[in-house]
Design an enzyme around this catalytic site. Structure first.
Site, PDB file in Angstrom:
ATOM      1  N   GLY A  63     -20.370  -0.608   5.510  1.00  0.00           N
ATOM      2  CA  GLY A  63     -19.655  -1.879   5.611  1.00  0.00           C
ATOM      3  C   GLY A  63     -18.365  -1.793   6.409  1.00  0.00           C
ATOM      4  N   TYR A 246     -15.923 -16.959  -6.288  1.00  0.00           N
ATOM      5  CA  TYR A 246     -15.185 -15.909  -5.551  1.00  0.00           C
ATOM      6  C   TYR A 246     -13.680 -16.044  -5.760  1.00  0.00           C
ATOM      7  CZ  TYR A 246     -14.438 -12.018  -2.547  1.00  0.00           C
ATOM      8  OH  TYR A 246     -14.066 -10.771  -2.119  1.00  0.00           O
TER       9      TYR A 246
HETATM   10  P1  NAI Z   1     -19.604  -1.687   0.897  1.00  0.00           P
HETATM   11  O1  NAI Z   1     -20.387  -1.700  -0.366  1.00  0.00           O
HETATM   12  O2  NAI Z   1     -20.361  -1.664   2.190  1.00  0.00           O
HETATM   13  O3  NAI Z   1     -18.614  -0.412   0.915  1.00  0.00           O
HETATM   14  C1  NAI Z   1     -17.979   0.079  -0.225  1.00  0.00           C
HETATM   15  C2  NAI Z   1     -17.488   1.494  -0.004  1.00  0.00           C
HETATM   16  O4  NAI Z   1     -16.839   1.937  -1.193  1.00  0.00           O
HETATM   17  C3  NAI Z   1     -18.607   2.516   0.271  1.00  0.00           C
HETATM   18  O5  NAI Z   1     -18.167   3.448   1.230  1.00  0.00           O
HETATM   19  C4  NAI Z   1     -18.760   3.221  -1.083  1.00  0.00           C
HETATM   20  O6  NAI Z   1     -19.295   4.553  -1.002  1.00  0.00           O
HETATM   21  C5  NAI Z   1     -17.311   3.238  -1.525  1.00  0.00           C
HETATM   22  N1  NAI Z   1     -17.118   3.471  -2.953  1.00  0.00           N
HETATM   23  C6  NAI Z   1     -17.519   2.714  -4.010  1.00  0.00           C
HETATM   24  N2  NAI Z   1     -17.108   3.293  -5.167  1.00  0.00           N
HETATM   25  C7  NAI Z   1     -16.431   4.421  -4.830  1.00  0.00           C
HETATM   26  C8  NAI Z   1     -15.779   5.437  -5.573  1.00  0.00           C
HETATM   27  N3  NAI Z   1     -15.697   5.427  -6.899  1.00  0.00           N
HETATM   28  N4  NAI Z   1     -15.210   6.466  -4.882  1.00  0.00           N
HETATM   29  C9  NAI Z   1     -15.289   6.540  -3.516  1.00  0.00           C
HETATM   30  N5  NAI Z   1     -15.883   5.594  -2.774  1.00  0.00           N
HETATM   31  C10 NAI Z   1     -16.446   4.551  -3.417  1.00  0.00           C
HETATM   32  O7  NAI Z   1     -18.616  -2.920   0.814  1.00  0.00           O
HETATM   33  P2  NAI Z   1     -17.801  -3.830   1.855  1.00  0.00           P
HETATM   34  O8  NAI Z   1     -18.384  -5.173   1.838  1.00  0.00           O
HETATM   35  O9  NAI Z   1     -17.601  -3.125   3.140  1.00  0.00           O
HETATM   36  O10 NAI Z   1     -16.418  -3.949   1.080  1.00  0.00           O
HETATM   37  C11 NAI Z   1     -15.262  -3.224   1.415  1.00  0.00           C
HETATM   38  C12 NAI Z   1     -14.043  -4.093   1.165  1.00  0.00           C
HETATM   39  O11 NAI Z   1     -14.110  -5.229   2.057  1.00  0.00           O
HETATM   40  C13 NAI Z   1     -13.999  -4.678  -0.259  1.00  0.00           C
HETATM   41  O12 NAI Z   1     -12.661  -4.708  -0.680  1.00  0.00           O
HETATM   42  C14 NAI Z   1     -14.512  -6.092  -0.055  1.00  0.00           C
HETATM   43  O13 NAI Z   1     -14.084  -6.975  -1.046  1.00  0.00           O
HETATM   44  C15 NAI Z   1     -13.912  -6.407   1.304  1.00  0.00           C
HETATM   45  N6  NAI Z   1     -14.493  -7.541   2.009  1.00  0.00           N
HETATM   46  C16 NAI Z   1     -15.856  -7.657   2.176  1.00  0.00           C
HETATM   47  C17 NAI Z   1     -16.392  -8.764   2.792  1.00  0.00           C
HETATM   48  C18 NAI Z   1     -17.871  -8.935   2.960  1.00  0.00           C
HETATM   49  O14 NAI Z   1     -18.314 -10.059   3.203  1.00  0.00           O
HETATM   50  N7  NAI Z   1     -18.658  -7.893   2.893  1.00  0.00           N
HETATM   51  C19 NAI Z   1     -15.528  -9.860   3.303  1.00  0.00           C
HETATM   52  C20 NAI Z   1     -14.117  -9.601   3.157  1.00  0.00           C
HETATM   53  C21 NAI Z   1     -13.636  -8.490   2.509  1.00  0.00           C
END
Ligand code: NAI
Length: 403
Positions: A63, A246
């Site tokens: 992501g 949300y």
């Molecule tokens: P994702 O699920 O693709 O990535 C999450 C990451 O966190 C992964 O690398 C995972 O391995 C890591 N992770 C989870 N638990 C962990 C732990 N205990 N220790 C180490 N690493 C850990 O998610 P995404 O969507 O990229 O989200 C990342 C941020 O972006 C979040 O804060 C999310 O709220 C924010 N965001 C996401 C949007 C979306 O539409 N996907 C929009 C705006 C913000």
């Protein structure tokens, strides 16, 4: 084994190593193509900019975190450390996509002469913080940028040992709204029960800024923050139609906490000329967003509208724009009235939102989605798990331990 895609309740249980390689390679190629000769005004060449050279990404395997790592390394020439929580493969079971992505990233970055370390560990624990600090000390000396991009269902508090779980629920009243799953294009109606106070607090513990602050405090204590060091975490606001689940729901409370934490961190970093920000990003298909009720339907409509207007971006385009036009453009960093960085600007444009809302009102429970791009959402979801790429023989028997 022949690796097939298995999805249960919008969660992919498998990932394809060759497809994950392709997904990372394509993002790297896009960044490299824009680095020196971008003809698109929105994505200026990064080569002339002063981008950070030693970057820590917490949550750098998938992501937005993976894209941050790719942009840092391939647009800016940065050495990187990523911490993520991923499952490794066995002879009979695939790894999670983030494990494969990290291995591919390390391979591509080291071929370019960059240092790349991918740690698979619980970022919330004290041991991981110590391990990462030791690695920074040995390999980098200090860091110029820390991206905090964790999305997790739970967090074990390092001091008390208590496990907190995050939930995606409305607060106050149950919320009934239209939704769609990844497995079928039929629009359904879903009611989500409201959270109790404990669930609100637990979600803030997991997805708020407490751990982000602990990381920065610890790295500062260890004198590992370079002068002018920045830190950025990611948030979401979105339109009123997703507010109940949300922005005004449990996750919204956590994001408010994250945003308030950025202000505290800004003070912590100010003494060494550094800054802390939250960047508000676009809704995009990732492992984390696919499981939020209502959001996949919104994304399907948004994708279609933005694609029709030539405005659709993926995580990598978003982060490239963040680095080159906002954080490191050389001009003053532009923020909104709350001090946040906004790369959800195209998503939130009035014309885009008006059109999404018009299409939202066309959806009828029990019938197929209309005027939306569920196929595009699904294709992106498949690809972030390594499936659906042309030219990959998905019927071939392969060892899931290869990358
Ligand atoms: P994702 O699920 O693709 O990535 C999450 C990451 O966190 C992964 O690398 C995972 O391995 C890591 N992770 C989870 N638990 C962990 C732990 N205990 N220790 C180490 N690493 C850990 O998610 P995404 O969507 O990229 O989200 C990342 C941020 O972006 C979040 O804060 C999310 O709220 C924010 N965001 C996401 C949007 C979306 O539409 N996907 C929009 C705006 C913000």
């Amino acid at each position: 084994m022949v690796i097939t895609q298995k999805i249960l309740r919008n969660v992919s249980l498998s990932a394809h190593p060759i497809g994950c390689r392709r997904a990372v390679e394509e993002q790297v190629a896009w960044v490299k193509a824009h680095k020196t000769a971008s003809a698109e005004e929105a994505y200026p060449p990064s080569a002339a900019l002063d981008l950070p050279k030693r970057v820590l990404i917490l949550g750098g395997s998938t992501g937005y975190g993976l894209s941050s790592r790719i942009v840092a390394a391939f647009a800016g020439g940065a050495d990187t450390i990523s911490v993520s929580f991923e499952r490794e493969p066995s002879e009979t079971k695939t790894a999670t996509a983030g494990w494969y992505n990290s291995k591919v990233f390390d391979d591509l970055a080291t071929k370019e002469g960059l240092k790349a370390f991918s740690l698979f560990a619980d970022a919330f624990s004290n041991q991981t913080k110590q391990m990462v600090a030791d690695l920074i000390e040995q390999e980098f000396g200090s860091v110029d940028l820390i991206i905090y991009s964790l999305a997790s269902p739970l967090r074990i508090d390092p001091e008390s040992g208590v496990t907190y779980r995050s939930t995606l629920k409305p607060i106050g009243e149950p919320f009934t709204a239209l939704s769609v799953g990844l497995e079928s294009d039929i629009v359904t109606s879903a009611t989500i029960e409201s959270a109790d106070q404990d669930q609100v607090e637990e979600t803030v513990k997991v997805m708020g800024g407490e751990d982000w602050i602990l990381w920065l405090q610890y790295l500062k204590e260890r004198k590992l923050l370079a002068s002018g060091c920045m830190t950025v975490s990611y948030s979401y606001i979105g339109p009123a139609l997703t507010y109940p689940v949300y922005r005004e729901g449990t996750i919204g409370k956590a994001k408010e906490h994250l945003e308030a934490s950025a202000k505290r961190l800004d003070e912590l970093l100010a003494t060494a000329g550094g800054r802390a920000f939250v960047s508000v990003n676009k809704a995009l298909v990732t492992r984390a967003s696919a499981v939020i009720p209502v959001v996949p339907l919104y994304m399907a409509l948004l994708y279609q509208v933005m694609k029709e207007r030539g405005l659709h971006e993926g995580c990598t385009e978003q982060i490239y724009r963040l680095f080159t036009t906002i954080l490191y453009s050389g001009s003053q960093i532009p923020t909104d009235s709350e001090g946040r960085l906004r790369i959800d600007d195209w998503e939130m444009r009035a014309d885009i939102q008006a059109e999404v809302e018009r299409r939202w009102n066309l959806q009828v429970e029990g019938t197929a989605i209309v005027e939306g791009d569920l196929g595009g959402v699904r294709a992106e979801y498949d690809q972030i798990h390594g499936f659906g790429f042309d030219g990959i023989d998905y019927a071939k028997d392969i060892d899931p331990r290869i990358v």
